[in-house]
Scaffold this active site. Sequence first.
Site, PDB file in Angstrom:
ATOM      1  N   TRP A   1       0.854  -1.204   0.000  1.00 21.02           N
ATOM      2  CA  TRP A   1       0.000   0.000   0.000  1.00 21.02           C
ATOM      3  C   TRP A   1       0.883   1.245   0.000  1.00 21.02           C
ATOM      4  O   TRP A   1       1.889   1.309   0.690  1.00 21.02           O
ATOM      5  CB  TRP A   1      -0.879   0.007   1.242  1.00 21.02           C
ATOM      6  CG  TRP A   1      -2.286  -0.443   1.031  1.00 21.02           C
ATOM      7  CD1 TRP A   1      -2.731  -1.731   0.914  1.00 21.02           C
ATOM      8  CD2 TRP A   1      -3.432   0.390   0.918  1.00 21.02           C
ATOM      9  NE1 TRP A   1      -4.088  -1.735   0.738  1.00 21.02           N
ATOM     10  CE2 TRP A   1      -4.549  -0.449   0.732  1.00 21.02           C
ATOM     11  CE3 TRP A   1      -3.635   1.774   0.953  1.00 21.02           C
ATOM     12  CZ2 TRP A   1      -5.842   0.035   0.592  1.00 21.02           C
ATOM     13  CZ3 TRP A   1      -4.913   2.269   0.821  1.00 21.02           C
ATOM     14  CH2 TRP A   1      -6.005   1.402   0.639  1.00 21.02           C
TER      15      TRP A   1
ATOM     16  N   PHE B   1      -1.174  -3.651   7.829  1.00 22.81           N
ATOM     17  CA  PHE B   1      -1.771  -4.576   8.796  1.00 22.81           C
ATOM     18  C   PHE B   1      -1.066  -5.923   8.776  1.00 22.81           C
ATOM     19  O   PHE B   1      -0.942  -6.593   9.809  1.00 22.81           O
ATOM     20  CB  PHE B   1      -3.262  -4.767   8.505  1.00 22.81           C
ATOM     21  CG  PHE B   1      -3.988  -5.537   9.569  1.00 22.81           C
ATOM     22  CD1 PHE B   1      -4.151  -6.908   9.454  1.00 22.81           C
ATOM     23  CD2 PHE B   1      -4.502  -4.891  10.687  1.00 22.81           C
ATOM     24  CE1 PHE B   1      -4.824  -7.624  10.424  1.00 22.81           C
ATOM     25  CE2 PHE B   1      -5.167  -5.608  11.674  1.00 22.81           C
ATOM     26  CZ  PHE B   1      -5.336  -6.976  11.543  1.00 22.81           C
TER      27      PHE B   1
ATOM     28  N   CYS C   1       3.139   2.630   5.167  1.00 22.05           N
ATOM     29  CA  CYS C   1       2.622   4.004   5.163  1.00 22.05           C
ATOM     30  C   CYS C   1       1.112   3.954   5.227  1.00 22.05           C
ATOM     31  O   CYS C   1       0.468   3.454   4.298  1.00 22.05           O
ATOM     32  CB  CYS C   1       3.079   4.714   3.888  1.00 22.05           C
ATOM     33  SG  CYS C   1       2.390   6.369   3.711  1.00 22.05           S
TER      34      CYS C   1
ATOM     35  N   ILE D   1      -2.227   6.224   5.519  1.00 20.08           N
ATOM     36  CA  ILE D   1      -2.677   7.607   5.343  1.00 20.08           C
ATOM     37  C   ILE D   1      -4.151   7.687   5.695  1.00 20.08           C
ATOM     38  O   ILE D   1      -4.949   6.864   5.233  1.00 20.08           O
ATOM     39  CB  ILE D   1      -2.445   8.084   3.897  1.00 20.08           C
ATOM     40  CG1 ILE D   1      -0.953   8.025   3.551  1.00 20.08           C
ATOM     41  CG2 ILE D   1      -2.987   9.511   3.708  1.00 20.08           C
ATOM     42  CD1 ILE D   1      -0.633   8.370   2.101  1.00 20.08           C
TER      43      ILE D   1
ATOM     44  N   GLU E   1     -11.404   8.315   5.071  1.00 19.94           N
ATOM     45  CA  GLU E   1     -12.653   8.937   5.525  1.00 19.94           C
ATOM     46  C   GLU E   1     -13.183   8.327   6.820  1.00 19.94           C
ATOM     47  O   GLU E   1     -14.030   8.903   7.480  1.00 19.94           O
ATOM     48  CB  GLU E   1     -13.736   8.795   4.430  1.00 19.94           C
ATOM     49  CG  GLU E   1     -13.410   9.526   3.147  1.00 19.94           C
ATOM     50  CD  GLU E   1     -14.464   9.263   2.087  1.00 19.94           C
ATOM     51  OE1 GLU E   1     -14.388   9.887   1.017  1.00 19.94           O
ATOM     52  OE2 GLU E   1     -15.364   8.418   2.342  1.00 19.94           O
TER      53      GLU E   1
ATOM     54  N   HIS F   1     -10.876   3.375   9.935  1.00 16.91           N
ATOM     55  CA  HIS F   1     -10.029   2.243   9.538  1.00 16.91           C
ATOM     56  C   HIS F   1      -8.555   2.546   9.826  1.00 16.91           C
ATOM     57  O   HIS F   1      -7.801   1.696  10.296  1.00 16.91           O
ATOM     58  CB  HIS F   1     -10.241   1.955   8.047  1.00 16.91           C
ATOM     59  CG  HIS F   1      -9.756   0.619   7.639  1.00 16.91           C
ATOM     60  ND1 HIS F   1      -9.014   0.421   6.502  1.00 16.91           N
ATOM     61  CD2 HIS F   1      -9.905  -0.599   8.204  1.00 16.91           C
ATOM     62  CE1 HIS F   1      -8.723  -0.863   6.392  1.00 16.91           C
ATOM     63  NE2 HIS F   1      -9.262  -1.505   7.405  1.00 16.91           N
TER      64      HIS F   1
ATOM     65  N   ARG G   1       8.503  12.619   4.870  1.00 19.66           N
ATOM     66  CA  ARG G   1       9.202  11.696   5.791  1.00 19.66           C
ATOM     67  C   ARG G   1       9.752  10.461   5.070  1.00 19.66           C
ATOM     68  O   ARG G   1      10.211   9.530   5.715  1.00 19.66           O
ATOM     69  CB  ARG G   1       8.263  11.302   6.933  1.00 19.66           C
ATOM     70  CG  ARG G   1       7.960  12.477   7.864  1.00 19.66           C
ATOM     71  CD  ARG G   1       6.677  12.307   8.646  1.00 19.66           C
ATOM     72  NE  ARG G   1       6.455  13.423   9.578  1.00 19.66           N
ATOM     73  CZ  ARG G   1       5.971  14.609   9.201  1.00 19.66           C
ATOM     74  NH1 ARG G   1       5.656  14.855   7.916  1.00 19.66           N
ATOM     75  NH2 ARG G   1       5.820  15.589  10.075  1.00 19.66           N
TER      76      ARG G   1
END
Length: 164
Positions: free
Chosen positions: A31, A66, A89, A91, A94, A97, A136
């Site tokens: 991801w 995860f 990473c 991010i 909405e 989660h 970062r």
Amino acid sequence: MATQLKNLSDFSNTTIPNAGAYRFGIVVAEWNAKITGALYEGAYQSLVDNGTLEENIFTYSVPGSFELTTGADILLKNKNLDAVICLGCVIQGETRHFDFICNAVANGVSNVSIKYSKPVIFGVLTTDNEQQAEDRAGGKHGNKGVEAAVTAIKMADLNKQLHD
Ligand SMILES: Nc1c(NC[C@H](O)[C@H](O)[C@H](O)CO)[nH]c(=O)[nH]c1=O
Ligand SMILES: CC(=O)[C@@H](O)COP(=O)(O)O
């Protein structure tokens, strides 16, 4: 904020042990691959720059952050390693989660480290947006992958000192 005033990967004022004797696993989440790829490049190069032999770096990918916990567990169960670096990473989206993933991987990485008595390094960005992540992962706030690699070397060295 303090973070705005410093490069998080500035290790110029610290002593980093030579990593020539150590074997490292790196687990990378797919991801946000542009970000995790930059973290990986930083971590890999930092390991090599500090003496790690390339044949002693074992790299595997997992679908998302995860799964980093399970990936680290599989590596430590099946390979003789001195430390595992987990790179991801997450991010904010909405929904909540984000919170569940971040908490799960932070706690999971700690639990795997304790389970095997081996350093497992949390090199996971948990950001509000993509810009914070880019900053970062080789941007103005350094590279969290470099930070994770240096941490892995230091912890592997500590483990070796106290184990011998
Ligand atoms: N949204 C992000 C995810 N989501 C996927 C999870 O990590 C996991 O793979 C899924 O829930 C199946 O178990 N992963 C990231 O690494 N970063 C994200 O922003
Ligand atoms: C952070 C995530 O889990 C990512 O999949 C965004 O999820 P959502 O927008 O559904 O909260």
